[in-house]
Design a protein around this motif. Sequence first.
Motif, PDB file in Angstrom:
ATOM      1  N   THR A 105       0.838  -1.203   0.000  1.00  0.00           N
ATOM      2  CA  THR A 105       0.000   0.000   0.000  1.00  0.00           C
ATOM      3  C   THR A 105       0.869   1.248   0.000  1.00  0.00           C
ATOM      4  O   THR A 105       1.894   1.297   0.679  1.00  0.00           O
ATOM      5  CB  THR A 105      -0.978   0.028   1.195  1.00  0.00           C
ATOM      6  OG1 THR A 105      -1.809   1.189   1.074  1.00  0.00           O
ATOM      7  CG2 THR A 105      -0.263   0.051   2.532  1.00  0.00           C
ATOM      8  N   HIS A 106       0.428   2.236  -0.776  1.00  0.00           N
ATOM      9  CA  HIS A 106       1.150   3.502  -0.890  1.00  0.00           C
ATOM     10  C   HIS A 106       0.315   4.655  -0.344  1.00  0.00           C
ATOM     11  O   HIS A 106       0.677   5.815  -0.492  1.00  0.00           O
ATOM     12  CB  HIS A 106       1.501   3.788  -2.358  1.00  0.00           C
ATOM     13  CG  HIS A 106       2.198   2.657  -3.040  1.00  0.00           C
ATOM     14  ND1 HIS A 106       2.178   2.473  -4.395  1.00  0.00           N
ATOM     15  CD2 HIS A 106       2.933   1.629  -2.544  1.00  0.00           C
ATOM     16  CE1 HIS A 106       2.860   1.401  -4.724  1.00  0.00           C
ATOM     17  NE2 HIS A 106       3.320   0.864  -3.612  1.00  0.00           N
ATOM     18  N   ARG A 107      -0.781   4.332   0.304  1.00  0.00           N
ATOM     19  CA  ARG A 107      -1.717   5.362   0.785  1.00  0.00           C
ATOM     20  C   ARG A 107      -1.529   5.643   2.276  1.00  0.00           C
ATOM     21  O   ARG A 107      -1.571   4.730   3.093  1.00  0.00           O
ATOM     22  CB  ARG A 107      -3.151   4.917   0.529  1.00  0.00           C
ATOM     23  CG  ARG A 107      -3.500   4.795  -0.955  1.00  0.00           C
ATOM     24  CD  ARG A 107      -4.896   4.289  -1.123  1.00  0.00           C
ATOM     25  NE  ARG A 107      -5.720   4.768  -0.031  1.00  0.00           N
ATOM     26  CZ  ARG A 107      -6.799   5.517  -0.161  1.00  0.00           C
ATOM     27  NH1 ARG A 107      -7.233   5.824  -1.328  1.00  0.00           N
ATOM     28  NH2 ARG A 107      -7.478   5.922   0.890  1.00  0.00           N
ATOM     29  N   VAL A 108      -1.374   6.913   2.606  1.00  0.00           N
ATOM     30  CA  VAL A 108      -1.227   7.325   4.004  1.00  0.00           C
ATOM     31  C   VAL A 108      -2.452   6.899   4.807  1.00  0.00           C
ATOM     32  O   VAL A 108      -2.329   6.422   5.940  1.00  0.00           O
ATOM     33  CB  VAL A 108      -1.019   8.856   4.110  1.00  0.00           C
ATOM     34  CG1 VAL A 108      -0.970   9.292   5.569  1.00  0.00           C
ATOM     35  CG2 VAL A 108       0.239   9.283   3.384  1.00  0.00           C
ATOM     36  N   GLU A 109      -3.625   7.029   4.210  1.00  0.00           N
ATOM     37  CA  GLU A 109      -4.861   6.702   4.913  1.00  0.00           C
ATOM     38  C   GLU A 109      -4.897   5.238   5.365  1.00  0.00           C
ATOM     39  O   GLU A 109      -5.440   4.919   6.423  1.00  0.00           O
ATOM     40  CB  GLU A 109      -6.080   6.998   4.024  1.00  0.00           C
ATOM     41  CG  GLU A 109      -6.276   8.468   3.705  1.00  0.00           C
ATOM     42  CD  GLU A 109      -5.350   8.986   2.599  1.00  0.00           C
ATOM     43  OE1 GLU A 109      -5.299  10.211   2.407  1.00  0.00           O
ATOM     44  OE2 GLU A 109      -4.665   8.171   1.931  1.00  0.00           O
ATOM     45  N   GLU A 110      -4.328   4.374   4.583  1.00  0.00           N
ATOM     46  CA  GLU A 110      -4.285   2.954   4.952  1.00  0.00           C
ATOM     47  C   GLU A 110      -3.403   2.751   6.198  1.00  0.00           C
ATOM     48  O   GLU A 110      -3.740   2.000   7.102  1.00  0.00           O
ATOM     49  CB  GLU A 110      -3.772   2.112   3.781  1.00  0.00           C
ATOM     50  CG  GLU A 110      -3.724   0.639   4.054  1.00  0.00           C
ATOM     51  CD  GLU A 110      -5.098  -0.002   4.255  1.00  0.00           C
ATOM     52  OE1 GLU A 110      -5.162  -1.048   4.921  1.00  0.00           O
ATOM     53  OE2 GLU A 110      -6.108   0.551   3.768  1.00  0.00           O
ATOM     54  N   TYR A 111      -2.271   3.457   6.238  1.00  0.00           N
ATOM     55  CA  TYR A 111      -1.391   3.358   7.408  1.00  0.00           C
ATOM     56  C   TYR A 111      -2.068   3.955   8.641  1.00  0.00           C
ATOM     57  O   TYR A 111      -1.955   3.408   9.742  1.00  0.00           O
ATOM     58  CB  TYR A 111      -0.054   4.044   7.139  1.00  0.00           C
ATOM     59  CG  TYR A 111       0.804   3.282   6.155  1.00  0.00           C
ATOM     60  CD1 TYR A 111       1.566   2.194   6.569  1.00  0.00           C
ATOM     61  CD2 TYR A 111       0.846   3.633   4.815  1.00  0.00           C
ATOM     62  CE1 TYR A 111       2.338   1.485   5.677  1.00  0.00           C
ATOM     63  CE2 TYR A 111       1.620   2.935   3.906  1.00  0.00           C
ATOM     64  CZ  TYR A 111       2.359   1.859   4.346  1.00  0.00           C
ATOM     65  OH  TYR A 111       3.125   1.153   3.454  1.00  0.00           O
ATOM     66  N   ARG A 141      10.398   5.600  -0.110  1.00  0.00           N
ATOM     67  CA  ARG A 141      10.764   4.210   0.187  1.00  0.00           C
ATOM     68  C   ARG A 141      10.461   3.303  -1.002  1.00  0.00           C
ATOM     69  O   ARG A 141      11.256   2.422  -1.348  1.00  0.00           O
ATOM     70  CB  ARG A 141      10.028   3.715   1.438  1.00  0.00           C
ATOM     71  CG  ARG A 141      10.385   2.300   1.836  1.00  0.00           C
ATOM     72  CD  ARG A 141      11.881   2.192   2.140  1.00  0.00           C
ATOM     73  NE  ARG A 141      12.280   0.826   2.422  1.00  0.00           N
ATOM     74  CZ  ARG A 141      12.824  -0.011   1.529  1.00  0.00           C
ATOM     75  NH1 ARG A 141      13.012   0.371   0.282  1.00  0.00           N
ATOM     76  NH2 ARG A 141      13.180  -1.227   1.885  1.00  0.00           N
ATOM     77  N   VAL A 142       9.323   3.532  -1.651  1.00  0.00           N
ATOM     78  CA  VAL A 142       8.968   2.755  -2.843  1.00  0.00           C
ATOM     79  C   VAL A 142       9.986   3.022  -3.950  1.00  0.00           C
ATOM     80  O   VAL A 142      10.466   2.087  -4.615  1.00  0.00           O
ATOM     81  CB  VAL A 142       7.534   3.088  -3.307  1.00  0.00           C
ATOM     82  CG1 VAL A 142       7.226   2.437  -4.652  1.00  0.00           C
ATOM     83  CG2 VAL A 142       6.516   2.653  -2.257  1.00  0.00           C
ATOM     84  N   LEU A 143      10.340   4.282  -4.151  1.00  0.00           N
ATOM     85  CA  LEU A 143      11.309   4.641  -5.184  1.00  0.00           C
ATOM     86  C   LEU A 143      12.671   4.014  -4.908  1.00  0.00           C
ATOM     87  O   LEU A 143      13.329   3.508  -5.821  1.00  0.00           O
ATOM     88  CB  LEU A 143      11.435   6.164  -5.290  1.00  0.00           C
ATOM     89  CG  LEU A 143      12.391   6.679  -6.364  1.00  0.00           C
ATOM     90  CD1 LEU A 143      11.920   6.264  -7.752  1.00  0.00           C
ATOM     91  CD2 LEU A 143      12.515   8.199  -6.263  1.00  0.00           C
ATOM     92  N   LEU A 144      13.102   4.034  -3.657  1.00  0.00           N
ATOM     93  CA  LEU A 144      14.380   3.425  -3.308  1.00  0.00           C
ATOM     94  C   LEU A 144      14.389   1.933  -3.650  1.00  0.00           C
ATOM     95  O   LEU A 144      15.350   1.427  -4.227  1.00  0.00           O
ATOM     96  CB  LEU A 144      14.676   3.628  -1.817  1.00  0.00           C
ATOM     97  CG  LEU A 144      15.979   3.032  -1.303  1.00  0.00           C
ATOM     98  CD1 LEU A 144      17.178   3.701  -1.962  1.00  0.00           C
ATOM     99  CD2 LEU A 144      16.046   3.180   0.216  1.00  0.00           C
TER     100      LEU A 144
END
Length: 196
Positions: A105-111, A141-144
């Motif tokens: 997941t890449h969504r802040v809301e999910e975290y 973090r995803v990009l890294l």
Amino acid sequence: MLFLPGFLGPATVDAAHVDQPHWQLPLAPQGAEADAVRHVLELLESEYRQLAGLPLELHIEVVRHLLAVLVLRLAHVRGARSGDEAGSAAFRSFQQAVERDFAHTHRVEEYTRRLGYSVRTLTRATHAAAGCGAKRYIDDRVLLEAKRLLVHTALTATAIGDRLGFPDATVFTKFFRQRATETPATFRHRARGHRP
């Protein structure tokens, strides 16, 4: 720069407090500290790229020792030890959750839903600790990881995008281009240089 746990020796881990669960603010070494860090980084990059110059076992040891020097230098830069705000429980929880789930997941809301914090709380805690908002932290973090996979694997951009939780290759390529200012293929070719 990513490295596996256990790559650095126990003495380095202890001296640099690498395994401590605190977050450090982005460091900006100045003067002689900056020169020393820059010099070590240049040596590390140079040795890393010269794979054919030494037998593999020696090459790995040289890289391990130069990484240890870099970590020790950074651990003792003025400002490396941050205060309570930077080490907040909210950020530490978020940091651990991102490390565990960034490929899903890449969504802040999910975290925030999983951790029980508001978007505002996580964004403020992340900004205080890492100097950016929560969404940027996730995207970085995803990009890294995308860059790591492009350089160190033969996976296609489509496979990497799938592994990192993107719905299709087009969305991954758009994400990568917006954040890295080049396509995944261009990045791979440039980053690998002369290496296959």
